[in-house]
Design a protein around this motif. Structure first.
Motif, PDB file in Angstrom:
ATOM      1  N   VAL A 130      -9.229  29.225  27.884  1.00 42.94           N
ATOM      2  CA  VAL A 130      -9.121  29.747  26.785  1.00 42.94           C
ATOM      3  C   VAL A 130      -8.433  30.731  26.241  1.00 42.94           C
ATOM      4  N   TYR A 131      -9.415  31.653  26.964  1.00 43.96           N
ATOM      5  CA  TYR A 131      -9.655  32.558  26.597  1.00 43.96           C
ATOM      6  C   TYR A 131      -8.152  33.682  26.956  1.00 43.96           C
ATOM      7  N   GLU A 132      -8.151  33.044  28.960  1.00 43.46           N
ATOM      8  CA  GLU A 132      -6.865  33.296  29.469  1.00 43.46           C
ATOM      9  C   GLU A 132      -5.741  33.136  28.754  1.00 43.46           C
ATOM     10  N   SER A 133      -5.696  32.533  28.020  1.00 41.87           N
ATOM     11  CA  SER A 133      -4.566  31.447  27.681  1.00 41.87           C
ATOM     12  C   SER A 133      -4.089  31.638  25.951  1.00 41.87           C
ATOM     13  N   ASP A 134      -5.107  31.739  25.924  1.00 43.38           N
ATOM     14  CA  ASP A 134      -4.919  32.865  24.330  1.00 43.38           C
ATOM     15  C   ASP A 134      -5.154  34.021  23.859  1.00 43.38           C
ATOM     16  N   ASN A 135      -4.131  34.937  23.896  1.00 41.77           N
ATOM     17  CA  ASN A 135      -4.443  36.295  23.373  1.00 41.77           C
ATOM     18  C   ASN A 135      -5.181  36.212  22.005  1.00 41.77           C
ATOM     19  N   PRO A 136      -6.057  37.001  21.879  1.00 45.49           N
ATOM     20  CA  PRO A 136      -7.450  36.511  21.493  1.00 45.49           C
ATOM     21  C   PRO A 136      -6.506  37.877  19.857  1.00 45.49           C
ATOM     22  N   PHE A 137      -5.210  37.486  19.378  1.00 50.66           N
ATOM     23  CA  PHE A 137      -4.466  37.701  18.327  1.00 50.66           C
ATOM     24  C   PHE A 137      -4.808  36.649  17.441  1.00 50.66           C
ATOM     25  N   ASN A 138      -3.861  36.818  16.720  1.00 51.73           N
ATOM     26  CA  ASN A 138      -3.285  35.077  15.170  1.00 51.73           C
ATOM     27  C   ASN A 138      -4.412  35.004  14.549  1.00 51.73           C
ATOM     28  N   CYS A 139      -5.405  35.471  13.779  1.00 51.83           N
ATOM     29  CA  CYS A 139      -6.833  35.184  13.832  1.00 51.83           C
ATOM     30  C   CYS A 139      -7.262  35.035  12.266  1.00 51.83           C
ATOM     31  N   PHE A 140      -6.661  35.824  11.516  1.00 52.43           N
ATOM     32  CA  PHE A 140      -6.479  35.060  10.375  1.00 52.43           C
ATOM     33  C   PHE A 140      -5.374  34.782   9.836  1.00 52.43           C
ATOM     34  N   PRO A 141      -5.140  34.148   8.777  1.00 44.75           N
ATOM     35  CA  PRO A 141      -6.011  32.534   9.028  1.00 44.75           C
ATOM     36  C   PRO A 141      -6.249  31.993   9.845  1.00 44.75           C
ATOM     37  N   SER A 142      -7.160  31.135   9.945  1.00 44.64           N
ATOM     38  CA  SER A 142      -7.260  30.157  11.631  1.00 44.64           C
ATOM     39  C   SER A 142      -6.940  29.070  11.546  1.00 44.64           C
ATOM     40  N   THR A 143      -5.859  29.501  12.565  1.00 40.81           N
ATOM     41  CA  THR A 143      -5.365  27.428  12.905  1.00 40.81           C
ATOM     42  C   THR A 143      -5.960  26.655  13.325  1.00 40.81           C
ATOM     43  N   HIS A 144      -6.570  26.493  13.974  1.00 39.59           N
ATOM     44  CA  HIS A 144      -7.296  25.279  14.301  1.00 39.59           C
ATOM     45  C   HIS A 144      -8.533  24.994  12.931  1.00 39.59           C
ATOM     46  N   SER A 145      -8.760  26.127  12.185  1.00 41.34           N
ATOM     47  CA  SER A 145      -9.230  25.840  10.856  1.00 41.34           C
ATOM     48  C   SER A 145      -8.460  25.161   9.751  1.00 41.34           C
TER      49      SER A 145
END
Length: 226
Positions: A130-145
């Motif tokens: 997951v970490y390798e597939s998804d850069n640690p950005f686009n965090c706010f707001p959470s798409t999953h949430s």
């Protein structure tokens, strides 16, 4: 050649189902924009709090997190066959939330620090993927949430009568939202922002009555023909 009218109508229903369900194809199309925005900019913000830093990393939560990818589509399909109007409203709400989040990502990019992963057990390897597939950005707001919250609200307001199915779907939505925090994909404020976004858009979209809109449209067509 004999033509069976019932067979034609039956086939037409399948075509109608396909057309309605194909509206979900807009979601993977929008994902292309998500990936374009999922990178660092000149200014990247962090919304991490002391509470975020005190919460442990729990790799078990990666299971509901990755289940989300198929879960959203499965529930939308189920909603369509049980309550078409709610399906359309839920899908529209989800899409509006995505577009609003894209604007936020482009103007206010955020990131979340990830833990150093050690070990090669099954769950840790999924987290690593997951970490390798998804850069640690686009965090706010959470798409999953916000997507999980929208599904939660859609099912809550739908005509689905099976209490067990409603409970399972609702529980899964809550698990997915919580999982974003414990696998360190999002901060608590990302989750809260997603819930607020989903709730506001849900309240606006679900106020519209599609049947009344259809009646108004048919009325206008009748007036034009007279």
């Amino acid at each position: 050649m004999d033509i069976n009218i019932k067979d034609l109508l039956h086939k037409r229903n399948y075509i109608k189902d396909f057309l309605y369900l194909s509206l979900m194809l807009t979601l993977p199309m929008l994902d292309i924009i998500y990936k374009m925005l999922n990178n660092s900019t000149a200014t990247v913000h962090s919304l991490m709090t002391d509470m975020d830093r005190s919460l442990p990393f729990v790799n078990t939560f990666i299971l509901p997190y990755v289940t989300w990818y198929g879960f959203i589509y499965a529930v939308l399909v189920y909603l369509y066959f049980k309550d078409k109007e709610t399906y359309l409203k839920t899908l529209l709400t989800y899409e509006i939330c995505i577009l609003i989040s894209f604007i936020i990502y482009s103007l206010f990019q955020t990131t979340v620090p990830r833990p150093v992963l050690s070990g090669n057990d099954f769950l840790t390897n999924i987290v690593r993927w997951v970490y390798e597939s998804d850069n640690p950005f686009n965090c706010f707001p959470s798409t999953h949430s916000f997507s999980s919250y929208v599904i939660f609200e859609g099912v809550s307001q739908s005509k689905i009568k099976n209490k067990l199915i409603r409970f399972v779907i609702s529980s899964m939505c809550i698990l997915v939202m919580i999982s974003t925090i414990f696998v360190k994909q999002h901060a608590i404020l990302d989750l809260l922002g997603a819930i607020i976004l989903g709730d506001v858009v849900c309240k606006i979209v679900f106020k519209f009555n599609l049947e009344k809109l259809k009646e108004w449209k048919n009325k206008q067509i009748s007036l034009l023909r007279t």
